[in-house]
Write a protein that holds these residues in place. Sequence first.
Motif, PDB file in Angstrom:
ATOM      1  N   ASP A   1     -94.925 -19.214  96.423  1.00  0.00           N
ATOM      2  CA  ASP A   1     -96.507 -19.291  96.779  1.00  0.00           C
ATOM      3  C   ASP A   1     -96.762 -19.163  95.738  1.00  0.00           C
ATOM      4  O   ASP A   1     -97.753 -19.792  94.941  1.00  0.00           O
ATOM      5  CB  ASP A   1     -96.653 -19.077  98.452  1.00  0.00           C
ATOM      6  N   ASP A   2     -96.567 -18.031  95.592  1.00  0.00           N
ATOM      7  CA  ASP A   2     -97.605 -17.306  94.415  1.00  0.00           C
ATOM      8  C   ASP A   2     -97.339 -17.604  93.407  1.00  0.00           C
ATOM      9  O   ASP A   2     -97.606 -17.100  91.450  1.00  0.00           O
ATOM     10  CB  ASP A   2     -97.628 -16.184  94.362  1.00  0.00           C
ATOM     11  N   ASN A   3     -95.733 -18.630  92.729  1.00  0.00           N
ATOM     12  CA  ASN A   3     -95.495 -18.861  91.870  1.00  0.00           C
ATOM     13  C   ASN A   3     -94.988 -17.886  90.790  1.00  0.00           C
ATOM     14  O   ASN A   3     -94.843 -17.687  89.238  1.00  0.00           O
ATOM     15  CB  ASN A   3     -96.146 -20.158  90.661  1.00  0.00           C
ATOM     16  N   ASN A   4     -94.209 -16.419  91.678  1.00  0.00           N
ATOM     17  CA  ASN A   4     -94.214 -15.071  90.960  1.00  0.00           C
ATOM     18  C   ASN A   4     -92.046 -15.873  90.350  1.00  0.00           C
ATOM     19  O   ASN A   4     -92.026 -14.910  89.826  1.00  0.00           O
ATOM     20  CB  ASN A   4     -94.302 -14.535  91.410  1.00  0.00           C
TER      21      ASN A   4
ATOM     22  N   TRP B   1     -84.889 -15.967  89.494  1.00  0.00           N
ATOM     23  CA  TRP B   1     -85.841 -15.160  88.678  1.00  0.00           C
ATOM     24  C   TRP B   1     -87.316 -14.491  88.886  1.00  0.00           C
ATOM     25  O   TRP B   1     -88.228 -15.408  89.488  1.00  0.00           O
ATOM     26  CB  TRP B   1     -86.010 -16.002  87.058  1.00  0.00           C
ATOM     27  N   ASP B   2     -86.875 -13.058  89.293  1.00  0.00           N
ATOM     28  CA  ASP B   2     -88.759 -13.064  89.078  1.00  0.00           C
ATOM     29  C   ASP B   2     -89.545 -12.538  87.632  1.00  0.00           C
ATOM     30  O   ASP B   2     -89.062 -11.695  87.148  1.00  0.00           O
ATOM     31  CB  ASP B   2     -88.306 -11.157  89.708  1.00  0.00           C
ATOM     32  N   LYS B   3     -90.254 -13.350  87.672  1.00  0.00           N
ATOM     33  CA  LYS B   3     -91.246 -13.326  86.841  1.00  0.00           C
ATOM     34  C   LYS B   3     -92.278 -12.430  85.848  1.00  0.00           C
ATOM     35  O   LYS B   3     -92.405 -11.221  85.197  1.00  0.00           O
ATOM     36  CB  LYS B   3     -92.490 -14.780  86.809  1.00  0.00           C
ATOM     37  N   ASN B   4     -92.498 -11.555  87.556  1.00  0.00           N
ATOM     38  CA  ASN B   4     -93.097 -10.401  87.305  1.00  0.00           C
ATOM     39  C   ASN B   4     -92.195  -8.773  86.668  1.00  0.00           C
ATOM     40  O   ASN B   4     -92.681  -7.940  86.376  1.00  0.00           O
ATOM     41  CB  ASN B   4     -94.057  -9.695  88.766  1.00  0.00           C
TER      42      ASN B   4
END
Length: 422
Positions: free
Chosen positions: A138-141, A261-264
């Motif tokens: 949802d949060d585009n992370n 992939w975890d962008k954070n």
Amino acid sequence: MQEINLTNLPIFEYRTDWLSVTGNVPHIDYDRDKDIIFKIASKHGFSKMKDKKAFRAHNLGVEFRINKKRGTGESFLKIELQGRFFACNPSTHKDKILNIINLFWNEFKVTTPPKVSRLDVAIDIANASHTDIFPSFDDNNYIIFNNNDTKNNKIKHSKHYHDVDDPTRETAVTIQNSRYLLTCYDRIELLKFHENDESRNDYIEYYKKLYEGHDKVFRIELRLKKELCEYFNISFFADNRPLNESLKKSLAHFSHNRRIWDKNNFCYLNHIDELFHRSEYQSIKELISEVNSDINIEKLLFPSSESINSSINHIAKVICKQQPNIKQALLELNRQLANAIEYQSGKILENLNQEEKTLKLFGYTKEHQQRLQEEFNEYRKQLKWLESDNNVNTTIEEFLDMALDSIIQNKGGIYEENENGN
């Protein structure tokens, strides 16, 4: 999202939850051979489904139908082994699959080996929910990267609510594109949601007994379609490998090319890789080299969306509509094709340096770069071969034969040479 230690979670045996298998029956026409089809269906306990050219044995969890392929009009048999079919001990699944396939292949005299067009693999995990293990998009992370071209896969993300006591509570999520559907959901809640459906009684009772002692069971269900089933096709049907191995290696093949992939935190979700046995990846090329079977492997594969055959047919249609001198058209086609190959191979070389940073960023190896360079060198080698007049003439003569066959088909089987032989 924090990494999950899977060793602390009870994971049930990986299992098949749906299998669609097809095979060609060019000698059968549904409208012409209805009596024969109905007779075979009745013999094995199948009933005609309303408003469909399909038959179902509800107690078995099996459907079959005879359809025609788009374009060719050739008849094919499709068998669907559904969730009810697999609501039993997974150790029996392989024999059950092979028995039902052999039955139908013999009854309908199917002319091609079984070819899977849909495979659902289920992973059940006790004492966990989907929010514990699977990320929210949802949060585009989080994004899913395709290992083949390092581009973000276009996906659709949806939420679902099946809690009968609290309809606002999220109980499932789905992630999908045209070739796969990944569903993560609360198994206990879904069974409760369907418990008043008498047609599902035996299915629900089996899983209630299986999950006994666990208040929560989370399921990851991966539906693979068409070419994403190729590894399973070859492993299970051509090489007769154990079903559980074929399922896990199919998951590994999927995961090798698609990772979350975890962008954070700037990392992949390793616990998802582990669940999908990514470390056990084997390429289809390697698998084929190990197969010890008389089955024609090509018949188990799906044509690429960039199929050369479809391109040739398109070119033949254009030539037929414009009705030019055939040989001149093919000479011009050969010239333009050589130029296009040179241009595309040049683009590969041009992009190598630009890709290097991306390859490093997403964990690709030097071997991947080397493979791209080898592909480019192969293009160059072929172009040099085409530069020889003799080779070009030979290539055109071979191409003429192939193109002429396609042109004849597009002309409806009628083609006459003009007085000059053009």
